[in-house]
Design an enzyme around this catalytic site. Structure first.
Site, PDB file in Angstrom:
ATOM      1  N   ASP A  50       0.851  -1.175   0.000  1.00  0.00           N
ATOM      2  CA  ASP A  50       0.000   0.000   0.000  1.00  0.00           C
ATOM      3  C   ASP A  50       0.898   1.240   0.000  1.00  0.00           C
ATOM      4  O   ASP A  50       2.084   1.162   0.336  1.00  0.00           O
ATOM      5  CB  ASP A  50      -0.888  -0.051   1.253  1.00  0.00           C
ATOM      6  CG  ASP A  50      -1.695   1.199   1.454  1.00  0.00           C
ATOM      7  OD1 ASP A  50      -2.326   1.650   0.491  1.00  0.00           O
ATOM      8  OD2 ASP A  50      -1.686   1.736   2.577  1.00  0.00           O
ATOM      9  N   ASP A  69      -0.437   5.059   0.863  1.00  0.00           N
ATOM     10  CA  ASP A  69      -0.773   6.076   1.865  1.00  0.00           C
ATOM     11  C   ASP A  69      -0.691   5.514   3.279  1.00  0.00           C
ATOM     12  O   ASP A  69      -1.255   4.451   3.574  1.00  0.00           O
ATOM     13  CB  ASP A  69      -2.176   6.604   1.607  1.00  0.00           C
ATOM     14  CG  ASP A  69      -2.274   7.349   0.293  1.00  0.00           C
ATOM     15  OD1 ASP A  69      -2.394   8.578   0.329  1.00  0.00           O
ATOM     16  OD2 ASP A  69      -2.231   6.699  -0.772  1.00  0.00           O
TER      17      ASP A  69
END
Length: 297
Positions: free
Chosen positions: A88, A90
């Site tokens: 991922d 963020d």
């Protein structure tokens, strides 16, 4: 040795000392071997035991570590070095939520950040929450994206070491985000990922329209990309490590042989194989048996 317990301290707090290791070895089978990965910060304890007993040993070690800022994982020694990383972006590879930082330029950060937090906790469905937040950005000048990248986005400590070390040793590294390609393309190149996938913010006349192109990349799309990568690379799920912090990372974390919750929301930490609450992203290298001296420069 069949099992390995890896202890990882926060980078600023080298709390793994002789006394702590003595207490840890006391709850493990006799003959446990100590391998220092980074003095004071990361250690492997290797021991012989039935792999099915790993959860029990991890619980015993957590009791020893109670109140000490140290992350822990007990796993099989065999197969711990992974050949695929899917991550991922963020609040994982970077320290911010990009959509919240864009909202700051419009004076809407508190409002949008509150929706982001609920979505990452799994309290809201990801796709409608993303569309709602994107709509609130309508009219924002596209140039603000570059400004945010230059002034408000910071790489998570250990991000470059993680990706570049795994890539050097032949692993494929993919960045998959529920955020936006305008950010992932820059971040992926800076860190060293082979590829990046994310959502696309639509624009017109140099401004954001408030819309996101279909299809939305969310929880199931992240898992699907992991499945595709395993097939493309000729690997099994056991060869993969997945890392994220929010609810839309759950599916890929559950599929990967080693799913890691990184400073994550409770719903993610509850199901991941490993949770990193104190260390930085270099912890994912220690979990694979890398010593600090083996990290890519």
């Amino acid at each position: 040795m069949t099992l390995v317990a890896t202890l990882i301290a926060a980078p600023q707090r080298p709390v793994i000392d002789a006394r702590l290791l003595e207490a840890a070895r006391a709850v493990l089978p006799e003959g446990a071997q100590t391998v220092t990965l980074d003095a004071g910060h990361a250690v492997d304890l290797l021991f012989n035991a039935d792999p099915a007993s790993a959860p029990a040993f991890e619980m015993a070690l957590r009791n020893v570590l109670d109140g000490v800022p140290v992350d822990l994982l007990v796993q099989k020694q065999e197969g711990r070095r992974k050949r695929l990383l899917i991550a991922d972006m963020d609040s994982t590879m970077i320290g911010q939520e990009c959509i919240d930082e864009l909202a700051d330029a419009l004076g809407k950060k508190p409002e949008i950040a509150a929706i982001t937090e609920r979505a990452m906790r799994g309290e809201l469905e990801f796709e409608p929450a993303l569309r709602e937040r994107a709509a609130m950005l309508a009219g924002l000048d596209v140039s603000v994206i570059r400004t945010v990248l230059d002034t408000q986005i910071t790489l998570t400590p250990g991000a470059k070491s993680l990706v570049q070390t795994m890539r050097r040793d032949g692993a494929y590294c993919a960045l998959v985000s529920g955020g936006f390609t305008a950010f992932t393309e820059v971040i992926a190149a800076e860190i060293g990922f082979h590829e990046n996938r994310a959502n696309t913010l639509l624009t017109a006349d140099g401004k954001l329209t408030g819309e996101v192109a279909d299809p939305i990349l969310g929880r199931e799309a992240k898992r699907q990309r992991l499945e595709e990568l395993l097939a493309e690379q000729g690997l099994t799920a056991d060869d993969a490590i997945a890392v994220g912090d929010g609810a839309n990372d759950l599916a890929m974390i559950e599929l990967a042989g080693l799913g890691v919750a990184y400073h994550a929301k409770p719903s993610v930490a509850a199901v991941a194989d490993a949770r990193i609450d104190h260390g930085d992203l270099s912890a994912l290298l220690y979990l694979q048996g890398y010593a600090k001296a083996d990290f890519a420069a």
